[in-house]
Motif scaffolding. Structure first.
Motif, short mmCIF file in Angstrom:
data_model
loop_
_atom_site.label_atom_id
_atom_site.label_comp_id
_atom_site.label_asym_id
_atom_site.label_seq_id
_atom_site.Cartn_x
_atom_site.Cartn_y
_atom_site.Cartn_z
N GLY A 16 0.82 -1.21 0.00
CA GLY A 16 0.00 0.00 0.00
C GLY A 16 0.85 1.25 0.00
O GLY A 16 2.06 1.22 -0.28
N GLU A 17 0.24 2.36 0.34
CA GLU A 17 0.93 3.64 0.36
C GLU A 17 1.88 3.72 1.56
O GLU A 17 1.57 3.24 2.65
N THR A 18 3.05 4.33 1.34
CA THR A 18 3.99 4.59 2.42
C THR A 18 4.06 6.09 2.65
O THR A 18 4.17 6.86 1.69
N VAL A 19 3.98 6.51 3.92
CA VAL A 19 4.00 7.93 4.28
C VAL A 19 5.10 8.15 5.32
O VAL A 19 5.21 7.36 6.28
N LEU A 20 5.90 9.19 5.15
CA LEU A 20 6.99 9.44 6.08
C LEU A 20 7.32 10.92 6.14
O LEU A 20 7.00 11.68 5.23
N ILE A 21 7.94 11.32 7.24
CA ILE A 21 8.49 12.66 7.40
C ILE A 21 9.97 12.59 7.03
O ILE A 21 10.69 11.73 7.53
N TRP A 22 10.41 13.51 6.17
CA TRP A 22 11.80 13.49 5.71
C TRP A 22 12.39 14.89 5.89
O TRP A 22 11.89 15.87 5.35
N ILE A 23 13.46 14.98 6.69
CA ILE A 23 14.10 16.28 6.99
C ILE A 23 15.54 16.26 6.49
O ILE A 23 16.29 15.32 6.76
N ASN A 24 15.91 17.30 5.73
CA ASN A 24 17.27 17.47 5.25
C ASN A 24 17.83 18.77 5.82
O ASN A 24 17.12 19.78 5.90
N THR A 25 19.11 18.76 6.19
CA THR A 25 19.78 19.99 6.61
C THR A 25 21.26 19.89 6.28
O THR A 25 21.86 18.82 6.43
N PRO A 26 21.88 20.95 5.75
CA PRO A 26 21.24 22.21 5.31
C PRO A 26 20.42 21.98 4.05
O PRO A 26 20.21 20.83 3.65
N ALA A 27 20.00 23.07 3.42
CA ALA A 27 19.07 22.98 2.29
C ALA A 27 19.81 22.60 1.01
O ALA A 27 20.07 23.43 0.15
N THR A 28 20.16 21.32 0.89
CA THR A 28 20.87 20.84 -0.29
C THR A 28 20.08 19.79 -1.05
O THR A 28 20.58 19.21 -2.02
N PHE A 29 18.83 19.54 -0.66
CA PHE A 29 18.04 18.48 -1.29
C PHE A 29 17.40 18.99 -2.57
O PHE A 29 16.79 20.05 -2.58
#
Length: 262
Positions: free
Chosen positions: A249-262
């Protein structure tokens, strides 16, 4: 220079993949354009596994699109209100004085895919999009418009998340903190089978917290981690990483990158 043997060059010539310049005495000469073409043929053969007929067709399509690119109107003629990722990418490429073909040579992404993305903002995998953005000196977040506006406080109510324009099939990215910030905070919704379609890397650090489904993360090409609901995962962004939804099924996640290079 092309990474192939003399016999391979002669074979490709017999297959009409390359036509070297001939001197009066019959000696073969390869200028920069021909060497670039040889490198492209080698890449299509080794990385894509294309046969000679498919390579000829690909090169014809890329040449046609390159000619089309040279005849495109100047950026001033493009609607300034068009802020789609493909249009942003086209402006950056033109500002840098690069053709579709030169970007394709540098990134390994086909000219036809680049041209399609610039027109429609569709058709590039997450990995290919990241590679092209890096080559042009920008980030996925910038192309999506996430970095517009000031940094500072940002309040986004539940379910009211601004969304990135959809560029990759099955991947929806929703912004959890707006503005030009040191942290890029996003909510990912991945359809069954959705993936990065390859590995990418950049500077910084990343943190993932799983809300639903199952995600497989591969680091350095040989370290596999499967995450489930409630799991958290941290890694350094400079390590080559790829990912895919391995649940039905669907996968849901919180994704945080630092610094702003994504």
């Amino acid at each position: 220079m092309a990474g192939v043997s003399p016999s391979t060059l002669r074979l490709w010539e017999s297959q009409s993949l390359i036509q070297p310049i001939r001197t009066a005495t019959g000696q073969r000469v390869y200028d920069k354009a021909l060497v670039d073409r040889l490198k492209r043929i080698a890449w299509l053969r080794s990385e894509k596994g294309l046969n000679p007929a498919a390579i000829r067709e690909t090169l014809r399509d890329e040449a046609a699109l390159s000619d089309e690119d040279r005849s495109e109107p100047d950026d001033e003629a493009i609607d300034a209100s068009d802020v789609r990722p493909g249009t942003r990418m086209r402006r950056l490429r033109r500002d840098a004085g690069r053709t579709l073909e030169s970007v394709a040579q540098a990134t390994g992404v086909a000219v036809s895919q680049l041209s399609t993305f610039e027109r429609t903002s569709q058709g590039l995998s997450f990995t290919a999009l990241h590679e092209v953005a890096r080559h042009l000196g920008t980030t996925l977040a910038s192309l999506s418009g996430q970095e517009e506006g000031r940094g500072g406080e940002s309040l986004i109510r539940d379910g009211k998340w601004p969304s990135w324009p959809t560029t990759s099939s099955g991947v929806a990215v929703q912004v959890l903190a707006e503005g030009r910030n040191q942290m890029e905070c996003n909510r990912f919704q991945l359809a069954p089978g959705a993936s990065s379609e390859g590995a990418y890397q950049h500077e910084g650090e990343e943190f993932i917290h799983m809300l639903q489904g199952n995600l497989e993360i591969v680091l350095d090409g040989d370290q596999f981690f499967e995450l489930g609901p409630g799991d958290s995962f941290y890694f350094e962004s400079r390590r080559p990483h790829s990912w895919r939804n391995v649940s039905d099924g669907e996968t849901v996640l919180i994704w945080i990158n630092t610094p702003a290079t994504f």
